[in-house]
Design an enzyme around this catalytic site. Structure first.
Site, PDB file in Angstrom:
ATOM      1  N   ALA A  91       0.816  -1.216   0.000  1.00  0.00           N
ATOM      2  CA  ALA A  91       0.000   0.000   0.000  1.00  0.00           C
ATOM      3  C   ALA A  91       0.848   1.263   0.000  1.00  0.00           C
ATOM      4  O   ALA A  91       0.335   2.361  -0.223  1.00  0.00           O
ATOM      5  CB  ALA A  91      -0.920   0.009   1.228  1.00  0.00           C
ATOM      6  N   ASN A  92       2.158   1.122   0.237  1.00  0.00           N
ATOM      7  CA  ASN A  92       3.019   2.290   0.360  1.00  0.00           C
ATOM      8  C   ASN A  92       3.442   2.825  -1.015  1.00  0.00           C
ATOM      9  O   ASN A  92       3.853   2.062  -1.883  1.00  0.00           O
ATOM     10  CB  ASN A  92       4.272   1.938   1.178  1.00  0.00           C
ATOM     11  CG  ASN A  92       3.936   1.674   2.634  1.00  0.00           C
ATOM     12  OD1 ASN A  92       3.041   2.318   3.182  1.00  0.00           O
ATOM     13  ND2 ASN A  92       4.630   0.743   3.255  1.00  0.00           N
ATOM     14  N   HIS A  93       3.343   4.133  -1.186  1.00  0.00           N
ATOM     15  CA  HIS A  93       3.742   4.803  -2.424  1.00  0.00           C
ATOM     16  C   HIS A  93       5.018   5.602  -2.198  1.00  0.00           C
ATOM     17  O   HIS A  93       5.345   5.973  -1.063  1.00  0.00           O
ATOM     18  CB  HIS A  93       2.649   5.771  -2.892  1.00  0.00           C
ATOM     19  CG  HIS A  93       1.349   5.111  -3.227  1.00  0.00           C
ATOM     20  ND1 HIS A  93       0.368   5.737  -3.951  1.00  0.00           N
ATOM     21  CD2 HIS A  93       0.857   3.877  -2.938  1.00  0.00           C
ATOM     22  CE1 HIS A  93      -0.678   4.942  -4.105  1.00  0.00           C
ATOM     23  NE2 HIS A  93      -0.403   3.802  -3.478  1.00  0.00           N
ATOM     24  N   ARG A  94       5.708   5.902  -3.288  1.00  0.00           N
ATOM     25  CA  ARG A  94       6.856   6.807  -3.190  1.00  0.00           C
ATOM     26  C   ARG A  94       6.385   8.178  -2.701  1.00  0.00           C
ATOM     27  O   ARG A  94       5.385   8.706  -3.184  1.00  0.00           O
ATOM     28  CB  ARG A  94       7.534   6.954  -4.544  1.00  0.00           C
ATOM     29  CG  ARG A  94       8.413   5.786  -4.933  1.00  0.00           C
ATOM     30  CD  ARG A  94       9.035   5.995  -6.294  1.00  0.00           C
ATOM     31  NE  ARG A  94       8.040   5.872  -7.367  1.00  0.00           N
ATOM     32  CZ  ARG A  94       8.347   5.873  -8.666  1.00  0.00           C
ATOM     33  NH1 ARG A  94       9.608   5.999  -9.051  1.00  0.00           N
ATOM     34  NH2 ARG A  94       7.405   5.742  -9.574  1.00  0.00           N
ATOM     35  N   THR A 144       2.799  11.060  -6.024  1.00  0.00           N
ATOM     36  CA  THR A 144       2.742   9.780  -5.317  1.00  0.00           C
ATOM     37  C   THR A 144       1.935   8.743  -6.091  1.00  0.00           C
ATOM     38  O   THR A 144       1.827   7.595  -5.661  1.00  0.00           O
ATOM     39  CB  THR A 144       2.101   9.958  -3.922  1.00  0.00           C
ATOM     40  OG1 THR A 144       0.748  10.419  -4.081  1.00  0.00           O
ATOM     41  CG2 THR A 144       2.899  10.921  -3.069  1.00  0.00           C
TER      42      THR A 144
END
Length: 210
Positions: A81-84, A90
Site C-alpha cells: 500500500a506504500n507509495h513513493r 505519489t
C-alpha cells in the site's frame, strides 16, 4: 480430552463465527499459530480478505502468534500500500499499464517497513487497522477502532489513532515472568491442567507454576 483440536476450522460447532485462522490460510506469506481465531458472524473463514495490499513481489510477511483473539472488521495493511513520497507525484503510474510501466520504481525507492508481527495471546478489538511493519507484543490488548502504526509493548493496553499505550496490564516484574513463562508453548495437557491459573485474576496462582 485436553481441549479442542487446533486443526479444526471451527473449534466449537455451536459458534460458527469463531474460526481458527491457521486452518483457512492459503498464502505462505501469512504465518499464524495454533488456536488463534478470527470472530466474524458474516464470514469467519476468509481472514485473508482482511490482509490487504499483500503482494508476492514485495516479499513482506504477516506473523501472528498462538492464542490470539481477533475481532471482526480488522484490517492488516501490508507494504504494497506504500507509495513513493519523495517524487513529485505519489500516484502509482506503473501498475496501470499502457506504457506507464516505464516508471516502475526500484524496491529500494519504496518506503517498505518490513514484516508485520503480532505476538502470542494478543487481543485485537473490532475494526482495528494494523499498518505495515507494526509489531504488537505478547499479551497486548488493542482497543476497538484503533490504528496501529508502530510497536506496542507486551502486556500493554493500547487504543486510539494513532494507537497509544494507556496502561500496562501488570507490573514490570509480572510481565517479565510471563514473557519467560511462555505458557502458549506448553502442550495441550499442561495448558488443560493449569486453566484455573491462566484464567484467574489472582496472579499469584500463575507465579506458583515452575
Amino acid at each position: 480430552m485436553h481441549g479442542p483440536t487446533p486443526n479444526a476450522v471451527h473449534p466449537n460447532e455451536h459458534i460458527p463465527s469463531v474460526c481458527y485462522i491457521k486452518n483457512t490460510i492459503t498464502r505462505p506469506s501469512i504465518i499464524v499459530g495454533d488456536y488463534t481465531y478470527y470472530d466474524d458472524p458474516v464470514d469467519s473463514e476468509h481472514f485473508e480478505n482482511h490482509v490487504t495490499h499483500h503482494y508476492d513481489f514485495v516479499g513482506d510477511k504477516l506473523f501472528i502468534g498462538k492464542f490470539c483473539a481477533i475481532a471482526r472488521g480488522v484490517e492488516f495493511v501490508m507494504n504494497g500500500a506504500n507509495h513513493r513520497m519523495n517524487s513529485v507525484s505519489t500516484y502509482p503510474f506503473n501498475i496501470m499499464g499502457g506504457g506507464w510501466e516505464k516508471s516502475t520504481p526500484e524496491m529500494e525507492e519504496l518506503p517498505l517497513k518490513g514484516d508485520t508481527v503480532v505476538g502470542n495471546d494478543v487481543w485485537i478489538g473490532q475494526n482495528v487497522t494494523v499498518m505495515a511493519g507494526s509489531h504488537i507484543g505478547d499479551g497486548a490488548i488493542i482497543g476497538a477502532n484503533s490504528t496501529v502504526a508502530g510497536d506496542i509493548p507486551p502486556y500493554s493496553v493500547a487504543v486510539g489513532n494513532p494507537c497509544r499505550v494507556v496502561k500496562m496490564r501488570f507490573d514490570e516484574e509480572t510481565v517479565k515472568y510471563l514473557l519467560n513463562l511462555k505458557w502458549w508453548d506448553w502442550d495441550a495437557e499442561k495448558i488443560f491442567e493449569n486453566l484455573e491459573a491462566l484464567t484467574s485474576a489472582d496472579i499469584a496462582k500463575i507465579k506458583r507454576i515452575i
